[in-house]
Design a protein around this motif. Structure first.
Motif, PDB file in Angstrom:
ATOM      1  N   SER A 162      14.170   7.707   9.256  1.00 48.56           N
ATOM      2  CA  SER A 162      13.786   6.323   9.567  1.00 48.56           C
ATOM      3  C   SER A 162      12.652   6.270  10.583  1.00 48.56           C
ATOM      4  CB  SER A 162      14.981   5.503  10.034  1.00 48.56           C
ATOM      5  OG  SER A 162      15.557   6.062  11.193  1.00 48.56           O
ATOM      6  N   ASN A 163      12.699   7.133  11.592  1.00 49.50           N
ATOM      7  CA  ASN A 163      11.592   7.166  12.564  1.00 49.50           C
ATOM      8  C   ASN A 163      10.298   7.611  11.902  1.00 49.50           C
ATOM      9  OD1 ASN A 163      13.132   6.258  14.693  1.00 49.50           O
ATOM     10  ND2 ASN A 163      13.542   8.293  15.497  1.00 49.50           N
ATOM     11  N   ALA A 164      10.375   8.621  11.050  1.00 53.82           N
ATOM     12  CA  ALA A 164       9.176   9.104  10.361  1.00 53.82           C
ATOM     13  C   ALA A 164       8.588   8.012   9.474  1.00 53.82           C
ATOM     14  CB  ALA A 164       9.507  10.349   9.537  1.00 53.82           C
ATOM     15  N   ILE A 165       9.446   7.284   8.771  1.00 56.62           N
ATOM     16  CA  ILE A 165       8.981   6.228   7.866  1.00 56.62           C
ATOM     17  C   ILE A 165       8.356   5.081   8.650  1.00 56.62           C
ATOM     18  CG2 ILE A 165       9.756   4.481   6.205  1.00 56.62           C
ATOM     19  CD1 ILE A 165      11.995   6.639   5.464  1.00 56.62           C
ATOM     20  N   CYS A 166       9.037   4.606   9.677  1.00 55.02           N
ATOM     21  CA  CYS A 166       8.506   3.481  10.464  1.00 55.02           C
ATOM     22  C   CYS A 166       7.238   3.863  11.219  1.00 55.02           C
ATOM     23  CB  CYS A 166       9.582   2.946  11.401  1.00 55.02           C
ATOM     24  SG  CYS A 166      10.909   2.094  10.508  1.00 55.02           S
ATOM     25  N   LYS A 219      21.493   0.954  -0.966  1.00 55.21           N
ATOM     26  CA  LYS A 219      22.448   2.064  -1.010  1.00 55.21           C
ATOM     27  C   LYS A 219      21.739   3.411  -0.852  1.00 55.21           C
ATOM     28  CE  LYS A 219      25.628   4.407  -4.104  1.00 55.21           C
ATOM     29  NZ  LYS A 219      26.033   4.541  -5.499  1.00 55.21           N
ATOM     30  N   ASN A 220      20.633   3.595  -1.559  1.00 50.89           N
ATOM     31  CA  ASN A 220      19.930   4.875  -1.499  1.00 50.89           C
ATOM     32  C   ASN A 220      19.154   5.054  -0.199  1.00 50.89           C
ATOM     33  OD1 ASN A 220      20.974   5.751  -3.934  1.00 50.89           O
ATOM     34  ND2 ASN A 220      19.283   4.894  -5.116  1.00 50.89           N
ATOM     35  N   VAL A 221      18.627   3.970   0.351  1.00 55.44           N
ATOM     36  CA  VAL A 221      17.975   4.063   1.662  1.00 55.44           C
ATOM     37  C   VAL A 221      19.005   4.445   2.715  1.00 55.44           C
ATOM     38  CG1 VAL A 221      16.831   2.735   3.482  1.00 55.44           C
ATOM     39  CG2 VAL A 221      16.035   2.556   1.122  1.00 55.44           C
ATOM     40  N   ALA A 222      20.190   3.846   2.652  1.00 56.64           N
ATOM     41  CA  ALA A 222      21.263   4.193   3.599  1.00 56.64           C
ATOM     42  C   ALA A 222      21.627   5.670   3.472  1.00 56.64           C
ATOM     43  CB  ALA A 222      22.483   3.313   3.370  1.00 56.64           C
ATOM     44  N   ALA A 223      21.696   6.184   2.250  1.00 57.39           N
ATOM     45  CA  ALA A 223      22.005   7.603   2.047  1.00 57.39           C
ATOM     46  C   ALA A 223      20.909   8.487   2.640  1.00 57.39           C
ATOM     47  CB  ALA A 223      22.182   7.903   0.551  1.00 57.39           C
ATOM     48  N   LEU A 224      19.648   8.091   2.462  1.00 53.83           N
ATOM     49  CA  LEU A 224      18.533   8.863   3.019  1.00 53.83           C
ATOM     50  C   LEU A 224      18.630   8.960   4.536  1.00 53.83           C
ATOM     51  CD1 LEU A 224      15.678  10.230   2.621  1.00 53.83           C
ATOM     52  CD2 LEU A 224      14.762   7.969   3.123  1.00 53.83           C
ATOM     53  N   VAL A 225      18.819   7.823   5.201  1.00 61.67           N
ATOM     54  CA  VAL A 225      18.820   7.840   6.667  1.00 61.67           C
ATOM     55  C   VAL A 225      20.090   8.460   7.232  1.00 61.67           C
ATOM     56  CG1 VAL A 225      17.187   5.924   6.830  1.00 61.67           C
ATOM     57  CG2 VAL A 225      19.622   5.463   6.999  1.00 61.67           C
ATOM     58  N   GLN A 226      21.174   8.470   6.466  1.00 62.60           N
ATOM     59  CA  GLN A 226      22.399   9.149   6.906  1.00 62.60           C
ATOM     60  C   GLN A 226      22.259  10.665   6.802  1.00 62.60           C
ATOM     61  OE1 GLN A 226      25.380   8.223   8.293  1.00 62.60           O
ATOM     62  NE2 GLN A 226      24.377   6.264   8.590  1.00 62.60           N
ATOM     63  N   ASN A 227      21.579  11.133   5.769  1.00 65.47           N
ATOM     64  CA  ASN A 227      21.467  12.571   5.529  1.00 65.47           C
ATOM     65  C   ASN A 227      20.288  13.232   6.236  1.00 65.47           C
ATOM     66  OD1 ASN A 227      23.674  13.321   3.654  1.00 65.47           O
ATOM     67  ND2 ASN A 227      22.770  11.658   2.456  1.00 65.47           N
ATOM     68  N   TYR A 228      19.248  12.470   6.495  1.00 71.62           N
ATOM     69  CA  TYR A 228      18.046  12.994   7.155  1.00 71.62           C
ATOM     70  C   TYR A 228      17.802  12.146   8.397  1.00 71.62           C
ATOM     71  CZ  TYR A 228      17.666  15.466   2.802  1.00 71.62           C
ATOM     72  OH  TYR A 228      17.941  16.277   1.731  1.00 71.62           O
ATOM     73  N   LEU A 229      18.312  12.624   9.525  1.00 75.66           N
ATOM     74  CA  LEU A 229      18.364  11.816  10.745  1.00 75.66           C
ATOM     75  C   LEU A 229      16.992  11.383  11.266  1.00 75.66           C
ATOM     76  CD1 LEU A 229      21.259  13.632  12.643  1.00 75.66           C
ATOM     77  CD2 LEU A 229      21.368  11.815  10.932  1.00 75.66           C
ATOM     78  N   GLY A 230      15.959  12.144  10.986  1.00 79.51           N
ATOM     79  CA  GLY A 230      14.621  11.775  11.439  1.00 79.51           C
ATOM     80  C   GLY A 230      13.851  10.920  10.454  1.00 79.51           C
ATOM     81  N   PHE A 259       0.856  -1.182   0.000  1.00 74.77           N
ATOM     82  CA  PHE A 259       0.000   0.000   0.000  1.00 74.77           C
ATOM     83  C   PHE A 259       0.891   1.231   0.000  1.00 74.77           C
ATOM     84  CE2 PHE A 259       0.739  -1.232   4.374  1.00 74.77           C
ATOM     85  CZ  PHE A 259       1.003  -0.047   5.036  1.00 74.77           C
ATOM     86  N   LYS A 260       0.358   2.341  -0.488  1.00 77.78           N
ATOM     87  CA  LYS A 260       1.130   3.574  -0.561  1.00 77.78           C
ATOM     88  C   LYS A 260       0.645   4.567   0.481  1.00 77.78           C
ATOM     89  CE  LYS A 260       2.466   3.121  -5.329  1.00 77.78           C
ATOM     90  NZ  LYS A 260       2.532   3.713  -6.657  1.00 77.78           N
ATOM     91  N   ALA A 261       1.599   5.328   0.999  1.00 78.25           N
ATOM     92  CA  ALA A 261       1.274   6.370   1.973  1.00 78.25           C
ATOM     93  C   ALA A 261       2.354   7.447   1.919  1.00 78.25           C
ATOM     94  CB  ALA A 261       1.186   5.788   3.379  1.00 78.25           C
ATOM     95  N   SER A 262       1.933   8.662   2.180  1.00 77.30           N
ATOM     96  CA  SER A 262       2.854   9.791   2.208  1.00 77.30           C
ATOM     97  C   SER A 262       3.504   9.891   3.586  1.00 77.30           C
ATOM     98  CB  SER A 262       2.105  11.084   1.888  1.00 77.30           C
ATOM     99  OG  SER A 262       2.985  12.173   1.858  1.00 77.30           O
ATOM    100  N   VAL A 263       4.813  10.154   3.583  1.00 76.85           N
ATOM    101  CA  VAL A 263       5.569  10.309   4.824  1.00 76.85           C
ATOM    102  C   VAL A 263       6.239  11.674   4.797  1.00 76.85           C
ATOM    103  CG1 VAL A 263       7.459   9.411   6.237  1.00 76.85           C
ATOM    104  CG2 VAL A 263       6.037   7.823   4.905  1.00 76.85           C
ATOM    105  N   ASP A 264       6.056  12.441   5.862  1.00 72.10           N
ATOM    106  CA  ASP A 264       6.718  13.736   5.978  1.00 72.10           C
ATOM    107  C   ASP A 264       8.126  13.515   6.516  1.00 72.10           C
ATOM    108  OD1 ASP A 264       4.546  15.209   5.036  1.00 72.10           O
ATOM    109  OD2 ASP A 264       3.637  15.311   7.024  1.00 72.10           O
ATOM    110  N   ILE A 265       9.128  13.723   5.652  1.00 69.88           N
ATOM    111  CA  ILE A 265      10.526  13.536   6.033  1.00 69.88           C
ATOM    112  C   ILE A 265      11.047  14.853   6.588  1.00 69.88           C
ATOM    113  CG2 ILE A 265      12.844  12.947   5.236  1.00 69.88           C
ATOM    114  CD1 ILE A 265      10.858  10.596   5.103  1.00 69.88           C
TER     115      ILE A 265
END
Length: 104
Positions: free
Chosen positions: A86-90, A73-84, A13-19
């Motif tokens: 992974s919590n926002a996504i989960c 690789k790109n998920v790792a880059a996302l969570v390294q650059n935007y510290l919040g 399913f799709k959902a919007s996440v505020d990063i």
């Protein structure tokens, strides 16, 4: 007419996440999430604390609406650059999986 409920949910399913963006506003990103049954979610929640941030995102999502492909690789880059991120996504994943959207 209201949508008809299926006994077996779609596998994704799709959902919007505020990063959260440091020094700025949050930016919405649409994620494609993996559906889990009640038992599968309970099993996942027992182990989620042992996962790295990027592994947790990979465990709940299977895609996103970004120009870059959804991969480790790109998920790792996302969570390294935007510290919040992974919590926002989960948190969005759990909220979307367990709570109904009212008024839609």
């Amino acid at each position: 007419m209201a949508a008809k409920l299926k006994l077996v949910a779609d596998p994704t399913f799709k959902a919007s996440v505020d990063i959260p963006v440091p020094g700025g506003s949050s930016v919405p990103v649409v994620f494609e999430f993996k559906h889990r049954t009640r038992e599968a979610l309970a099993d996942f929640l027992k182990t989620v604390d042992t996962l790295t941030h990027d592994a947790a995102v990979m465990a709940v999502a299977s895609g996103w609406d970004l120009d870059e492909p959804f991969n480790e690789k790109n998920v790792a880059a996302l969570v390294q650059n935007y510290l919040g991120a992974s919590n926002a996504i989960c948190n969005a994943y759990l909220r979307e999986l367990t709570q109904a959207k009212l008024g839609n």
